[in-house]
Design an enzyme around this catalytic site. Structure first.
Site, PDB file in Angstrom:
ATOM      1  N   GLU A 232       7.220  -1.611 -10.329  1.00  0.00           N
ATOM      2  CA  GLU A 232       5.852  -2.103 -10.542  1.00  0.00           C
ATOM      3  C   GLU A 232       5.028  -2.128  -9.256  1.00  0.00           C
ATOM      4  O   GLU A 232       3.812  -1.985  -9.293  1.00  0.00           O
ATOM      5  CB  GLU A 232       5.873  -3.542 -11.103  1.00  0.00           C
ATOM      6  CG  GLU A 232       6.712  -3.752 -12.328  1.00  0.00           C
ATOM      7  CD  GLU A 232       6.121  -3.108 -13.566  1.00  0.00           C
ATOM      8  OE1 GLU A 232       5.094  -2.421 -13.455  1.00  0.00           O
ATOM      9  OE2 GLU A 232       6.706  -3.292 -14.643  1.00  0.00           O
TER      10      GLU A 232
ATOM     11  N   HIS B 240      14.849  -7.172  -9.347  1.00  0.00           N
ATOM     12  CA  HIS B 240      15.089  -6.458 -10.609  1.00  0.00           C
ATOM     13  C   HIS B 240      16.347  -6.997 -11.260  1.00  0.00           C
ATOM     14  O   HIS B 240      17.293  -7.379 -10.565  1.00  0.00           O
ATOM     15  CB  HIS B 240      15.240  -4.951 -10.326  1.00  0.00           C
ATOM     16  CG  HIS B 240      15.065  -4.109 -11.549  1.00  0.00           C
ATOM     17  ND1 HIS B 240      16.083  -3.866 -12.430  1.00  0.00           N
ATOM     18  CD2 HIS B 240      13.976  -3.468 -12.043  1.00  0.00           C
ATOM     19  CE1 HIS B 240      15.626  -3.107 -13.418  1.00  0.00           C
ATOM     20  NE2 HIS B 240      14.349  -2.849 -13.212  1.00  0.00           N
TER      21      HIS B 240
HETATM   22  N1  COA Z   1      10.388 -13.396  -5.365  1.00  0.00           N
HETATM   23  C1  COA Z   1      11.077 -14.421  -4.810  1.00  0.00           C
HETATM   24  N2  COA Z   1      12.346 -14.718  -5.118  1.00  0.00           N
HETATM   25  C2  COA Z   1      12.954 -13.927  -6.003  1.00  0.00           C
HETATM   26  C3  COA Z   1      12.305 -12.839  -6.603  1.00  0.00           C
HETATM   27  C4  COA Z   1      10.973 -12.580  -6.252  1.00  0.00           C
HETATM   28  N3  COA Z   1      10.283 -11.568  -6.777  1.00  0.00           N
HETATM   29  N4  COA Z   1      13.151 -12.220  -7.461  1.00  0.00           N
HETATM   30  C5  COA Z   1      14.310 -12.909  -7.402  1.00  0.00           C
HETATM   31  N5  COA Z   1      14.182 -13.936  -6.538  1.00  0.00           N
HETATM   32  C6  COA Z   1      15.209 -14.901  -6.198  1.00  0.00           C
HETATM   33  C7  COA Z   1      15.627 -15.725  -7.401  1.00  0.00           C
HETATM   34  O1  COA Z   1      14.797 -16.844  -7.560  1.00  0.00           O
HETATM   35  C8  COA Z   1      17.024 -16.080  -7.046  1.00  0.00           C
HETATM   36  O2  COA Z   1      16.952 -17.123  -6.077  1.00  0.00           O
HETATM   37  P1  COA Z   1      18.136 -18.207  -5.970  1.00  0.00           P
HETATM   38  O3  COA Z   1      19.418 -17.437  -5.779  1.00  0.00           O
HETATM   39  O4  COA Z   1      17.748 -19.040  -4.790  1.00  0.00           O
HETATM   40  O5  COA Z   1      18.103 -18.958  -7.285  1.00  0.00           O
HETATM   41  C9  COA Z   1      17.526 -14.838  -6.315  1.00  0.00           C
HETATM   42  O6  COA Z   1      16.372 -14.191  -5.791  1.00  0.00           O
HETATM   43  C10 COA Z   1      18.305 -13.866  -7.159  1.00  0.00           C
HETATM   44  O7  COA Z   1      17.554 -13.513  -8.318  1.00  0.00           O
HETATM   45  P2  COA Z   1      18.083 -12.362  -9.280  1.00  0.00           P
HETATM   46  O8  COA Z   1      19.210 -12.911 -10.093  1.00  0.00           O
HETATM   47  O9  COA Z   1      18.327 -11.169  -8.445  1.00  0.00           O
HETATM   48  O10 COA Z   1      16.819 -12.041 -10.154  1.00  0.00           O
HETATM   49  P3  COA Z   1      16.615 -12.386 -11.688  1.00  0.00           P
HETATM   50  O11 COA Z   1      17.479 -11.496 -12.519  1.00  0.00           O
HETATM   51  O12 COA Z   1      16.677 -13.843 -11.889  1.00  0.00           O
HETATM   52  O13 COA Z   1      15.087 -11.973 -11.889  1.00  0.00           O
HETATM   53  C11 COA Z   1      13.159 -10.634 -12.069  1.00  0.00           C
HETATM   54  C12 COA Z   1      14.683 -10.636 -11.940  1.00  0.00           C
HETATM   55  C13 COA Z   1      12.645  -9.196 -12.150  1.00  0.00           C
HETATM   56  C14 COA Z   1      12.745 -11.414 -13.332  1.00  0.00           C
HETATM   57  C15 COA Z   1      12.597 -11.331 -10.807  1.00  0.00           C
HETATM   58  O14 COA Z   1      13.012 -10.619  -9.686  1.00  0.00           O
HETATM   59  C16 COA Z   1      11.085 -11.490 -10.825  1.00  0.00           C
HETATM   60  O15 COA Z   1      10.566 -12.401 -11.467  1.00  0.00           O
HETATM   61  N6  COA Z   1      10.362 -10.627 -10.080  1.00  0.00           N
HETATM   62  C17 COA Z   1       8.913 -10.710 -10.018  1.00  0.00           C
HETATM   63  C18 COA Z   1       8.249 -10.182 -11.265  1.00  0.00           C
HETATM   64  C19 COA Z   1       8.298  -8.661 -11.371  1.00  0.00           C
HETATM   65  O16 COA Z   1       8.055  -7.966 -10.400  1.00  0.00           O
HETATM   66  N7  COA Z   1       8.618  -8.167 -12.587  1.00  0.00           N
HETATM   67  C20 COA Z   1       8.698  -6.749 -12.876  1.00  0.00           C
HETATM   68  C21 COA Z   1      10.118  -6.327 -13.044  1.00  0.00           C
HETATM   69  S1  COA Z   1      10.283  -4.588 -13.267  1.00  0.00           S
END
Ligand code: COA
Length: 359
Positions: free
Chosen positions: A307, A252
């Site tokens: 979600e 998130h």
């Molecule tokens: N699966 C695998 N890896 C994930 C991840 C996931 N669902 N969510 C975050 N990460 C990883 C990122 O790639 C990042 O890796 P790195 O440090 O090696 O580059 C790390 O965890 C930190 O990411 P973070 O900064 O916490 O997340 P973000 O702000 O970039 O992204 C979302 C947030 C919601 C866009 C992302 O978690 C995502 O795409 N989730 C899946 C889609 C989803 O469920 N969306 C609904 C949201 S309510």
């Protein structure tokens, strides 16, 4: 100062909700969401978000009746619904029907009653449009059922089971409001021009349609379908992570702990566990995926977001995926209208600047 997408810019001060990402807390009107929604119906929780108070015991029934009253829509709404192309997305048709909402008396009603009317009308419109899309007869609203049960009744034409109503109502109450998201902002900008609540909700519905905002749970359904059974979780997730894929329903932007809404939805799933193999798979998959993410992305604090269990619950109550975003809107209209009321009470038009960077 230019800030792309207004990221981190505070555009509004609000007393409606607080999202505390580091603590993993969501508060409605200062109260933790889990305490706020416990023992209160959809109607009462909505009233609390609109006014900051629960209706006194002797007003609760009157509030329920007010919701029932506004389920009756003027006949021209159904006529428009019948003319709209069957294949058009439900969110488009909901936006069109809602924007056509008109009633001479409406604009002179107190803002909270306007909010009740629109909140009550939207699921009626949605169920009407859904049934037309499926070539089925429209079901008239029931005067006996509560808000959530009536929505299920109008969708399916069957009396919903208590467990179904409870699962959906928990989801609706938890997703009514979540601070300054894109659709809420759109509603506030619209009403800040001294336009009206119908126009504001129409803007919000248009915003909610975008996949960056209202459209994620179907990705979780595909994930769980791909996993299929608990013993496959490890291999499916490992392959995805090795391919650099994000796991849907995890992570998130704001919450750095568990999403409080996810905790409550999981609890609801656990209560219902054993009643549906989908819920069992979801509960097991969460454990395995959290562990795998922790091993592969240590220190990133990746947990389920709202979600994940929303998808599991929707699937267990047999809500078809095309109704996920419409159903999210049926919840979030409460937040939109609460923000409209707050904006109207102390209005300044939104008029940011643009910086010319052309030649
Ligand atoms: N699966 C695998 N890896 C994930 C991840 C996931 N669902 N969510 C975050 N990460 C990883 C990122 O790639 C990042 O890796 P790195 O440090 O090696 O580059 C790390 O965890 C930190 O990411 P973070 O900064 O916490 O997340 P973000 O702000 O970039 O992204 C979302 C947030 C919601 C866009 C992302 O978690 C995502 O795409 N989730 C899946 C889609 C989803 O469920 N969306 C609904 C949201 S309510």
């Amino acid at each position: 100062m230019f800030q792309k997408g207004l990221k981190d810019v505070v555009a509004v001060q609000t007393k409606i909700a607080a999202v505390e990402g580091n603590k993993g807390e969501l508060r409605y009107r200062g109260r933790l969401v889990e305490e706020t929604i416990a023992n209160h119906s959809f109607e009462e929780t909505a009233y609390f978000l609109w006014t900051g108070e629960f209706p006194p015991d002797d007003r609760s029934e009157a509030l329920k009746l007010q919701f029932v009253k506004y389920r009756s829509l003027p006949p021209y709404i159904q006529m428009i619904a019948e003319e709209l192309p069957r294949e058009a997305p439900l969110m488009d048709k909901m936006r069109t029907l809602l924007s056509a909402y008109y009633d001479q008396e409406y604009l002179s009603l107190p803002p909270v009653v306007q909010a009740v009317a629109l909140t009550s009308a939207l699921p009626v419109m949605t169920a009407m449009l859904y049934r037309l899309q499926k070539g089925k007869e429209i079901i008239a609203p029931s005067n006996q059922l509560g808000h959530t049960a009536n929505y299920l009744w109008m969708l399916n034409g069957e009396n919903p089971a208590d467990a179904q109503i409870e699962a959906l109502e928990t989801y609706l109450k938890l997703t009514m409001e979540h601070g300054m998201n894109a659709s809420t902002f759109a509603a506030r900008v619209t009403v800040s021009t001294e336009s009206d609540m119908v126009a504001a909700v129409t803007s919000a519905l248009g915003t909610m349609k975008g996949p960056l905002h209202g459209g994620a749970p179907s990705g979780v359904i595909s994930l769980l379908e791909e996993i299929g059974s608990a013993e496959r979780t490890q291999s499916v997730i490992t392959r995805k992570l090795e391919g650099g894929e994000k796991i849907m329903g995890f992570g998130h932007r704001i919450y750095r702990t568990e999403d409080p809404r996810s905790i409550l939805l999981r609890r609801k799933c656990l209560e219902l566990q054993g009643s549906d193999p989908w819920l069992d798979l979801a509960v097991d998959a969460e454990k395995q995926i959290t562990q795998l993410l922790n091993e592969r992305k240590p220190g990133r604090a990746l947990y389920t977001n709202v979600e994940f269990y929303a998808a599991a619950i929707m699937r267990s109550i047999e809500m078809p995926p095309e109704l996920f975003t419409p159903t999210f809107s049926i919840a979030r209209i409460v937040g939109w209208t609460a923000h409209v009321i707050e904006q109207q009470a102390d209005n300044v038009i939104f008029r940011p600047q643009s910086e010319y960077v052309g030649n």
